[in-house]
Design a protein around this motif. Structure first.
Motif, PDB file in Angstrom:
ATOM      1  N   VAL A   1      23.619  53.129  35.329  1.00 10.34           N
ATOM      2  CA  VAL A   1      23.496  53.997  36.573  1.00 10.34           C
ATOM      3  C   VAL A   1      22.433  55.151  36.041  1.00 10.34           C
ATOM      4  O   VAL A   1      22.167  55.302  34.835  1.00 10.34           O
ATOM      5  CB  VAL A   1      24.736  54.683  36.918  1.00 10.34           C
ATOM      6  CG1 VAL A   1      25.795  53.530  37.389  1.00 10.34           C
ATOM      7  CG2 VAL A   1      25.403  55.535  35.874  1.00 10.34           C
ATOM      8  N   ALA A   2      22.040  56.027  36.904  1.00  8.79           N
ATOM      9  CA  ALA A   2      21.290  57.019  36.479  1.00  8.79           C
ATOM     10  C   ALA A   2      21.776  58.024  35.566  1.00  8.79           C
ATOM     11  O   ALA A   2      22.989  58.260  35.368  1.00  8.79           O
ATOM     12  CB  ALA A   2      20.771  57.922  37.726  1.00  8.79           C
ATOM     13  N   VAL A   3      21.004  58.741  34.653  1.00  8.30           N
ATOM     14  CA  VAL A   3      21.653  59.706  33.872  1.00  8.30           C
ATOM     15  C   VAL A   3      22.302  60.821  34.772  1.00  8.30           C
ATOM     16  O   VAL A   3      21.773  61.522  35.461  1.00  8.30           O
ATOM     17  CB  VAL A   3      20.362  60.297  33.095  1.00  8.30           C
ATOM     18  CG1 VAL A   3      20.940  61.497  32.273  1.00  8.30           C
ATOM     19  CG2 VAL A   3      20.059  59.259  31.991  1.00  8.30           C
ATOM     20  N   ASP A   4      23.272  61.328  34.200  1.00 11.09           N
ATOM     21  CA  ASP A   4      24.175  62.479  34.721  1.00 11.09           C
ATOM     22  C   ASP A   4      23.996  63.619  33.678  1.00 11.09           C
ATOM     23  O   ASP A   4      24.671  63.321  32.624  1.00 11.09           O
ATOM     24  CB  ASP A   4      25.517  62.098  35.227  1.00 11.09           C
ATOM     25  CG  ASP A   4      26.174  63.138  35.623  1.00 11.09           C
ATOM     26  OD1 ASP A   4      26.107  64.460  35.376  1.00 11.09           O
ATOM     27  OD2 ASP A   4      27.122  62.779  36.748  1.00 11.09           O
ATOM     28  N   HIS A   5      23.587  64.734  33.993  1.00  9.38           N
ATOM     29  CA  HIS A   5      23.453  65.593  32.872  1.00  9.38           C
ATOM     30  C   HIS A   5      24.697  66.283  32.463  1.00  9.38           C
ATOM     31  O   HIS A   5      24.788  66.939  31.583  1.00  9.38           O
ATOM     32  CB  HIS A   5      22.204  66.803  33.407  1.00  9.38           C
ATOM     33  CG  HIS A   5      20.879  66.360  33.532  1.00  9.38           C
ATOM     34  ND1 HIS A   5      20.168  66.092  32.577  1.00  9.38           N
ATOM     35  CD2 HIS A   5      20.241  65.858  34.801  1.00  9.38           C
ATOM     36  CE1 HIS A   5      19.174  65.445  32.941  1.00  9.38           C
ATOM     37  NE2 HIS A   5      19.024  65.509  34.322  1.00  9.38           N
ATOM     38  N   ARG A   6      25.790  66.008  33.177  1.00  4.11           N
ATOM     39  CA  ARG A   6      27.052  66.428  32.847  1.00  4.11           C
ATOM     40  C   ARG A   6      27.434  65.921  31.618  1.00  4.11           C
ATOM     41  O   ARG A   6      28.058  66.567  30.543  1.00  4.11           O
ATOM     42  CB  ARG A   6      28.213  66.321  33.907  1.00  4.11           C
ATOM     43  CG  ARG A   6      28.141  67.050  34.989  1.00  4.11           C
ATOM     44  CD  ARG A   6      29.347  66.714  35.958  1.00  4.11           C
ATOM     45  NE  ARG A   6      29.186  65.250  36.410  1.00  4.11           N
ATOM     46  CZ  ARG A   6      29.945  64.410  36.796  1.00  4.11           C
ATOM     47  NH1 ARG A   6      31.156  64.901  36.979  1.00  4.11           N
ATOM     48  NH2 ARG A   6      29.900  63.215  37.310  1.00  4.11           N
ATOM     49  N   PHE A   7      26.981  64.720  31.356  1.00  3.38           N
ATOM     50  CA  PHE A   7      27.531  63.758  30.232  1.00  3.38           C
ATOM     51  C   PHE A   7      26.304  63.815  28.972  1.00  3.38           C
ATOM     52  O   PHE A   7      26.169  62.887  28.163  1.00  3.38           O
ATOM     53  CB  PHE A   7      27.844  62.526  30.527  1.00  3.38           C
ATOM     54  CG  PHE A   7      28.821  62.592  31.448  1.00  3.38           C
ATOM     55  CD1 PHE A   7      30.059  63.143  31.249  1.00  3.38           C
ATOM     56  CD2 PHE A   7      28.915  61.959  32.865  1.00  3.38           C
ATOM     57  CE1 PHE A   7      31.000  63.267  32.053  1.00  3.38           C
ATOM     58  CE2 PHE A   7      30.011  61.942  33.878  1.00  3.38           C
ATOM     59  CZ  PHE A   7      30.999  62.826  33.595  1.00  3.38           C
TER      60      PHE A   7
END
Length: 364
Positions: A183-189
């Protein structure tokens, strides 16, 4: 299989991963059974606030029966609902009334109903039984038609046979590509290294050794800790604590860190051949996976090419320093390809069907 099976499954929870690391495994197996035409009813107790922390609603690929957990009468009522199924499975680690269920499920056996014990934590279960000659489960092992395990290799097979099991077959963890994928990068992680795992007594020392020590020794890197139970642990300043990470966020977690760390529990590392669900989740999402060393990893992923191995905190940090974004992505893509080729739950259920067909022929 020639005809669909009606399967009753007693486990910890299908709909909640809260304090329930086996959820991914159950979902993968049960969904794949449904896709092969079988009908699964999953019985789970209303315990440990799991129903308040559901990840999914009741799925269309299984019937979920949540039974009260006030007393043994509740468990007995659930067992009665399972009577007459073709296969009734008692999984290890339901969490409440395990001894009762392991004993009483055997009363449901008939010429048309097989009873299986499915051990989703075989190394720990076996170490417990072998250490205690009076362990309640020991007396029942020879009475089950079949013992299935989440892993453990030949040592687990030999140990269960030594306890009198008629047959013991590992059905390894695997990938459900519909659930775990890039999936797309999630900046929370976003982090240099992410680790996802609940705090458990038989894993905590290894987490300190491989993760906390690595963070302490490399302040230039950012480390991300997901999972329940770590709230009161003093962490190095470069570790961010997330708490419980819902399964709906696992893909984003695995796709957003530069590398993802797997740390086995003590007994699984000792027995080997016991890759946890995290390995398949991360590889299925195309993550660059680092794992502590254990026997049998090459049966699932090729060290150095599809997975990175670490014997110490220093080696974890060596990988972080040596592997750039391009190579990390290549390692993750190779791991994902290997999983899709050899290690999906469709592969595991085909193995299970072959096993059951062979037993049907033998019985006939």
């Amino acid at each position: 299989m020639h005809s669909p099976l009606r399967i009753a499954f007693f486990g910890s929870s299908l709909v909640s991963s809260y304090w329930n690391g086996a959820a991914t495994y159950y979902r993968g197996i049960v969904r794949a059974l449904h896709q092969r035409g079988h009908h699964v009813t999953f019985f789970e107790p209303d315990a440990f606030e799991r129903q308040q922390h559901r990840d999914i609603e009741d799925p269309d690929w299984a019937k979920v029966v949540v039974y009260p957990a006030h007393g043994e009468a509740d468990a007995a009522s659930a067992l009665e609902q399972a009577r007459g199924a073709d296969l009734i499975v008692k999984a290890s680690g339901v969490g409440v009334f395990d001894e009762f269920l392991e004993r009483e499920v055997l009363a449901l056996r008939s010429p048309t109903t097989w009873i299986a014990f499915w051990d989703v934590d075989a190394p720990a279960t076996l170490e417990r039984m072998l250490a205690d000659p009076n362990d309640a489960l020991r007396a029942h092992v020879p009475r089950y038609d079949l013992v299935l395990t989440y892993g453990g290799g030949q040592r687990v097979i030999d140990a269960y046979r030594g306890l009198g099991a008629r047959e013991c077959v590992p059905i390894y963890n695997a990938l459900d590509p519909e659930t775990h994928h890039p999936v797309a990068v999630d900046h929370r992680f976003a982090a240099d290294l992410g680790f996802l795992g609940n705090r458990l007594p038989d894993r905590e020392a290894r987490v300190r050794r491989f993760f906390f020590d690595a963070a302490s020794k490399a302040p230039e890197f950012d480390y991300l800790l997901g999972g329940s139970g770590w709230d009161d642990v003093e962490l190095p300043s470069n570790v961010t604590r997330l708490g419980h990470v819902s399964t709906r966020d696992h893909n984003a977690f695995n796709c957003s860190a530069h590398m993802v760390l797997n740390i086995n529990r003590d007994s699984m590392a000792r027995f080997g051949f016991s890759p946890p669900t995290r390995v398949f989740e991360a590889a299925g999402a195309g993550a660059c996976l680092v794992t502590d060393a254990w026997d049998g990893i090459e049966m699932f992923l090729e060290p150095g090419r599809e997975v990175l191995i670490a014997d110490s905190a220093e080696q974890v940090n060596q990988h972080l320093r040596a592997i750039g974004p391009v190579l990390a992505r290549q390692i993750g893509e190779r791991a994902r390809s290997r999983m899709l080729r050899e290690h999906t739950y469709a592969h595991r259920v085909a193995q299970l069907e072959s096993l059951l067909e062979a037993r049907l022929r033998a019985a006939a």
